[in-house]
Design a protein around this motif. Structure first.
Motif, PDB file in Angstrom:
ATOM      1  N   ARG A 126       0.839  -1.206   0.000  1.00 20.60           N
ATOM      2  CA  ARG A 126       0.000   0.000   0.000  1.00 20.60           C
ATOM      3  C   ARG A 126       0.872   1.254   0.000  1.00 20.60           C
ATOM      4  O   ARG A 126       1.976   1.242   0.558  1.00 20.60           O
ATOM      5  CB  ARG A 126      -0.898   0.026   1.243  1.00 20.60           C
ATOM      6  N   PRO A 127       0.381   2.330  -0.596  1.00 18.98           N
ATOM      7  CA  PRO A 127       1.122   3.595  -0.515  1.00 18.98           C
ATOM      8  C   PRO A 127       1.042   4.174   0.892  1.00 18.98           C
ATOM      9  O   PRO A 127       0.139   3.856   1.660  1.00 18.98           O
ATOM     10  CB  PRO A 127       0.405   4.482  -1.541  1.00 18.98           C
ATOM     11  N   GLY A 128       2.001   5.022   1.220  1.00 23.21           N
ATOM     12  CA  GLY A 128       2.034   5.634   2.542  1.00 23.21           C
ATOM     13  C   GLY A 128       3.447   5.626   3.108  1.00 23.21           C
ATOM     14  O   GLY A 128       4.413   5.275   2.427  1.00 23.21           O
ATOM     15  N   LEU A 129       3.562   6.010   4.365  1.00 26.93           N
ATOM     16  CA  LEU A 129       4.855   6.133   5.024  1.00 26.93           C
ATOM     17  C   LEU A 129       5.242   4.812   5.678  1.00 26.93           C
ATOM     18  O   LEU A 129       4.435   4.202   6.388  1.00 26.93           O
ATOM     19  CB  LEU A 129       4.805   7.244   6.076  1.00 26.93           C
ATOM     20  N   ILE A 130       6.483   4.367   5.450  1.00 29.99           N
ATOM     21  CA  ILE A 130       6.998   3.166   6.098  1.00 29.99           C
ATOM     22  C   ILE A 130       8.288   3.509   6.839  1.00 29.99           C
ATOM     23  O   ILE A 130       8.890   4.564   6.614  1.00 29.99           O
ATOM     24  CB  ILE A 130       7.275   2.040   5.082  1.00 29.99           C
ATOM     25  N   SER A 131       8.688   2.619   7.744  1.00 37.27           N
ATOM     26  CA  SER A 131       9.930   2.788   8.498  1.00 37.27           C
ATOM     27  C   SER A 131      10.907   1.687   8.120  1.00 37.27           C
ATOM     28  O   SER A 131      10.518   0.533   7.949  1.00 37.27           O
ATOM     29  CB  SER A 131       9.653   2.735  10.009  1.00 37.27           C
ATOM     30  N   MET A 132      12.182   2.066   8.005  1.00 36.57           N
ATOM     31  CA  MET A 132      13.247   1.105   7.733  1.00 36.57           C
ATOM     32  C   MET A 132      14.385   1.344   8.714  1.00 36.57           C
ATOM     33  O   MET A 132      14.707   2.496   9.017  1.00 36.57           O
ATOM     34  CB  MET A 132      13.743   1.220   6.289  1.00 36.57           C
ATOM     35  N   ALA A 133      14.968   0.259   9.228  1.00 38.66           N
ATOM     36  CA  ALA A 133      16.063   0.381  10.196  1.00 38.66           C
ATOM     37  C   ALA A 133      17.115  -0.672   9.887  1.00 38.66           C
ATOM     38  O   ALA A 133      16.797  -1.857   9.739  1.00 38.66           O
ATOM     39  CB  ALA A 133      15.542   0.215  11.617  1.00 38.66           C
ATOM     40  N   LEU A 134      18.365  -0.240   9.771  1.00 39.97           N
ATOM     41  CA  LEU A 134      19.490  -1.135   9.508  1.00 39.97           C
ATOM     42  C   LEU A 134      20.354  -1.211  10.763  1.00 39.97           C
ATOM     43  O   LEU A 134      20.864  -0.197  11.235  1.00 39.97           O
ATOM     44  CB  LEU A 134      20.309  -0.625   8.327  1.00 39.97           C
ATOM     45  N   THR A 135      20.517  -2.430  11.289  1.00 40.34           N
ATOM     46  CA  THR A 135      21.335  -2.655  12.483  1.00 40.34           C
ATOM     47  C   THR A 135      22.588  -3.423  12.094  1.00 40.34           C
ATOM     48  O   THR A 135      22.506  -4.465  11.420  1.00 40.34           O
ATOM     49  CB  THR A 135      20.558  -3.456  13.547  1.00 40.34           C
ATOM     50  N   MET A 136      23.751  -2.916  12.515  1.00 38.40           N
ATOM     51  CA  MET A 136      25.045  -3.532  12.214  1.00 38.40           C
ATOM     52  C   MET A 136      25.685  -3.973  13.527  1.00 38.40           C
ATOM     53  O   MET A 136      25.963  -3.149  14.400  1.00 38.40           O
ATOM     54  CB  MET A 136      25.945  -2.547  11.466  1.00 38.40           C
TER      55      MET A 136
END
Length: 212
Positions: free
Chosen positions: A108-118
């Motif tokens: 779906r369109p809209g705002l999403i969150s992405m998080a990269l953990t190292m």
């Protein structure tokens, strides 16, 4: 107690042996995510030596000299981040390289969150030697492109049919008149039968011709 002290000392020595290396990763803000379309590729690379990020990439730092784990977490908008590589890879010396890849898609369109953990791990255990604060982004998923209809769809279909026919007749060796004939044939096939009859000239036959 001595075994515990030896273990703690080993951990501390392993932490002291860590060194910083550059990490090049996709910039999610230029992924051009669209709902219900093909997935986009998110890539993280620890290259050999120093490199400059290219267009659409960003750079960060990770503590290497250990097993490195990369986790990409996504939430919101029916988003899915599917890993295509192992989560943990060895980067034990400055000559080692590693690459992680995910496919990112949204329903779906809209705002999403992405998080990269190292995360840097002690050997192949779950003991963490070092972990950088997660890199986080808010990404706007666009609506899917409007489907073609009407004249543009007809023109696209016409061009595909003509191209296919030209290729079958010998590509560049086909004359202009042959291409025109193919176009006329395709147009005639797409017109309703009534329109096709109306477009042609009719000639009187039989008694009608004699009366003229």
């Amino acid at each position: 107690m001595r075994a515990q002290e030896a273990y703690v000392e080993e951990i501390e020595l392993a932490r002291q042996d860590l060194y910083e290396v550059a990490v090049v990763h996709t910039n999610p803000l230029v992924l051009d995510l669209r709902a219900d379309t093909r997935p986009r590729e998110f890539k993280v690379t620890i290259p050999h030596g120093r490199v400059r990020p290219r267009a659409g990439e960003s750079q960060s730092v990770v503590d290497a000299g250990a097993q490195i784990g990369m986790k990409l977490r996504c939430s919101g908008g029916g988003v899915r981040c599917a890993p295509l590589s192992s989560e943990r890879q060895n980067v034990l010396s400055k000559g080692d390289q590693a690459t992680w890849v995910w496919e990112v898609s949204a329903q779906r369109p809209g705002l999403i969150s992405m998080a990269l953990t190292m995360t840097s791990y002690f050997r192949d255990s779950d003991t963490v030697l070092a972990e950088r604060p997660p890199l986080t982004w808010q990404v706007d998923v666009n609506a899917p492109p409007a489907s073609d209809s009407g004249w543009s769809s007809w023109a696209k279909d016409l061009w595909q049919r003509v191209t296919s026919a030209v290729n079958g007749l010998g590509g560049l060796a086909v004359s202009v008149s042959a291409i025109a004939a193919v176009i006329a044939m395709v147009v005639r096939r797409r017109l309703p039968s009534g329109d096709a009859d109306a477009s042609g000239d009719t000639e009187p036959v039989g008694d009608d011709r004699r009366r003229q």
